[in-house]
Design an enzyme around this catalytic site. Structure first.
Site, mmCIF file in Angstrom:
data_model
loop_
_atom_site.group_PDB
_atom_site.id
_atom_site.type_symbol
_atom_site.label_atom_id
_atom_site.label_comp_id
_atom_site.label_asym_id
_atom_site.label_seq_id
_atom_site.Cartn_x
_atom_site.Cartn_y
_atom_site.Cartn_z
ATOM 1 N N LYS A 65 0.821 -1.208 0.000
ATOM 2 C CA LYS A 65 0.000 0.000 0.000
ATOM 3 C C LYS A 65 0.863 1.270 0.000
ATOM 4 O O LYS A 65 2.070 1.209 0.272
ATOM 5 C CB LYS A 65 -0.934 -0.041 1.223
ATOM 6 C CG LYS A 65 -1.982 -1.162 1.167
ATOM 7 C CD LYS A 65 -2.823 -1.161 2.441
ATOM 8 C CE LYS A 65 -3.980 -2.139 2.376
ATOM 9 N NZ LYS A 65 -4.755 -2.143 3.651
ATOM 10 N N TYR B 60 -12.411 -2.791 -3.177
ATOM 11 C CA TYR B 60 -12.942 -2.691 -1.810
ATOM 12 C C TYR B 60 -14.469 -2.664 -1.771
ATOM 13 O O TYR B 60 -15.041 -2.152 -0.809
ATOM 14 C CB TYR B 60 -12.352 -1.454 -1.122
ATOM 15 C CG TYR B 60 -10.917 -1.654 -0.655
ATOM 16 C CD1 TYR B 60 -10.573 -2.713 0.199
ATOM 17 C CD2 TYR B 60 -9.901 -0.780 -1.032
ATOM 18 C CE1 TYR B 60 -9.272 -2.897 0.641
ATOM 19 C CE2 TYR B 60 -8.590 -0.962 -0.590
ATOM 20 C CZ TYR B 60 -8.281 -2.020 0.248
ATOM 21 O OH TYR B 60 -6.991 -2.198 0.702
ATOM 22 N N ASN C 11 -1.995 0.375 7.322
ATOM 23 C CA ASN C 11 -1.513 -0.962 7.703
ATOM 24 C C ASN C 11 -0.708 -1.669 6.603
ATOM 25 O O ASN C 11 -0.554 -2.898 6.617
ATOM 26 C CB ASN C 11 -2.666 -1.825 8.231
ATOM 27 C CG ASN C 11 -3.721 -2.099 7.186
ATOM 28 O OD1 ASN C 11 -3.607 -1.668 6.039
ATOM 29 N ND2 ASN C 11 -4.754 -2.832 7.569
ATOM 30 N N HIS D 113 -1.953 -5.424 1.779
ATOM 31 C CA HIS D 113 -3.200 -6.177 1.612
ATOM 32 C C HIS D 113 -2.873 -7.615 1.231
ATOM 33 O O HIS D 113 -1.944 -7.854 0.468
ATOM 34 C CB HIS D 113 -4.047 -5.557 0.482
ATOM 35 C CG HIS D 113 -5.169 -6.453 0.023
ATOM 36 N ND1 HIS D 113 -6.379 -6.499 0.672
ATOM 37 C CD2 HIS D 113 -5.229 -7.366 -0.983
ATOM 38 C CE1 HIS D 113 -7.153 -7.400 0.060
ATOM 39 N NE2 HIS D 113 -6.477 -7.945 -0.950
ATOM 40 N N GLU E 286 -9.352 -10.631 -7.227
ATOM 41 C CA GLU E 286 -8.418 -9.508 -7.086
ATOM 42 C C GLU E 286 -7.268 -9.587 -8.102
ATOM 43 O O GLU E 286 -6.794 -8.558 -8.579
ATOM 44 C CB GLU E 286 -7.883 -9.480 -5.645
ATOM 45 C CG GLU E 286 -8.990 -9.158 -4.636
ATOM 46 C CD GLU E 286 -8.606 -9.394 -3.182
ATOM 47 O OE1 GLU E 286 -7.469 -9.848 -2.920
ATOM 48 O OE2 GLU E 286 -9.445 -9.113 -2.304
HETATM 49 P P1 IDP Z 1 -7.784 -6.789 5.883
HETATM 50 O O1 IDP Z 1 -6.949 -5.830 5.047
HETATM 51 O O2 IDP Z 1 -7.016 -7.251 7.089
HETATM 52 O O3 IDP Z 1 -8.369 -7.918 5.080
HETATM 53 P P2 IDP Z 1 -10.458 -5.611 5.928
HETATM 54 O O4 IDP Z 1 -11.399 -5.746 7.063
HETATM 55 O O5 IDP Z 1 -10.747 -6.356 4.678
HETATM 56 O O6 IDP Z 1 -8.989 -5.931 6.488
HETATM 57 O O7 IDP Z 1 -10.361 -4.055 5.607
HETATM 58 C C1 IDP Z 1 -9.731 -3.608 4.429
HETATM 59 C C2 IDP Z 1 -8.853 -2.429 4.756
HETATM 60 O O8 IDP Z 1 -9.668 -1.336 5.149
HETATM 61 C C3 IDP Z 1 -7.898 -2.640 5.928
HETATM 62 O O9 IDP Z 1 -6.688 -3.294 5.573
HETATM 63 C C4 IDP Z 1 -7.644 -1.206 6.362
HETATM 64 O O10 IDP Z 1 -6.680 -0.585 5.498
HETATM 65 C C5 IDP Z 1 -8.992 -0.562 6.128
HETATM 66 N N1 IDP Z 1 -9.817 -0.547 7.327
HETATM 67 C C6 IDP Z 1 -10.543 -1.562 7.842
HETATM 68 N N2 IDP Z 1 -11.185 -1.181 8.953
HETATM 69 C C7 IDP Z 1 -10.858 0.124 9.130
HETATM 70 C C8 IDP Z 1 -11.212 1.109 10.114
HETATM 71 O O11 IDP Z 1 -11.959 0.859 11.072
HETATM 72 N N3 IDP Z 1 -10.672 2.361 9.971
HETATM 73 C C9 IDP Z 1 -9.831 2.680 8.933
HETATM 74 N N4 IDP Z 1 -9.487 1.788 7.988
HETATM 75 C C10 IDP Z 1 -9.983 0.537 8.084
HETATM 76 MG MG MG Z 2 -9.803 -7.822 3.558
#
Ligand code: IDP
Ligand code: MG
Length: 149
Positions: free
Chosen positions: A9, A49, A112, A115, A126
């Site tokens: 990312k 997304y 974070n 992905h 994807e």
């Molecule tokens: P993942 O990346 O661990 O699969 P997902 O729940 O699929 O997590 O969420 C996709 C992405 O959305 C996360 O990696 C993060 O970057 C973002 N995200 C998820 N929840 C939040 C939140 O509560 N606040 C801000 N960003 C979030």
């Molecule tokens: Mg995810």
């Protein structure tokens, strides 16, 4: 062999740790099958997304993933999807174990770093989004027999 889609990312790209992160997946034994540097535009971000559309963080997520070039990679190996997610760690970096990518390099859920697909079906979907029909390369490595029984 099973494949998974990895995105480095924008925060990891800007911080100059993209290849340090990719190296961890490579070192795990996962085999690189596709690699692309690309600027994600809004339609691609929204498609990727789609499951999060309507959530409060959706707009921020789309603007984050489109804010700078990213690297898309395909890795393959035994249980590639779950192996990669284990090495990546939990969605929230402060809930990720030390030794995971997010646990070692991140602090906030919205930054974070990486992905990883959450299922084989997601990976297929994807890979299609980010490789746009470009073939990935399935190749033999001399070390395969030391990693795959
Ligand atoms: P993942 O990346 O661990 O699969 P997902 O729940 O699929 O997590 O969420 C996709 C992405 O959305 C996360 O990696 C993060 O970057 C973002 N995200 C998820 N929840 C939040 C939140 O509560 N606040 C801000 N960003 C979030
Ligand atoms: Mg995810």
């Amino acid at each position: 062999m099973e494949q998974t889609l990895i995105l480095i990312k924008p925060d990891a790209m800007q911080r100059g740790i993209a290849f340090e992160i990719l190296a961890r997946l490579e070192r795990r034994g996962l085999k690189l099958a596709g690699l692309r540097l690309l600027q994600v535009e809004q339609p691609m971000a929204e498609r990727h997304y789609a499951e999060h559309e309507g959530k409060p963080f959706f707009a921020g997520l789309v603007s984050y993933i489109t804010s700078s070039p990213i690297i898309a990679a395909v890795f393959e190996g035994t249980n590639a999807v779950s192996a990669a997610r284990q090495t990546i760690g939990s969605t929230n970096p402060t809930e990720s174990s030390p030794g995971t990518i997010r646990g070692d390099f991140g602090l906030e859920i919205g930054r974070n770093l990486i992905h990883g697909s959450d299922s084989v079906e997601s990976a297929e979907r994807e890979i299609e989004i980010f490789f746009e029909g470009q073939p990935v390369i399935q190749w033999k490595k001399d070390t395969d027999k030391w990693i795959f029984e």
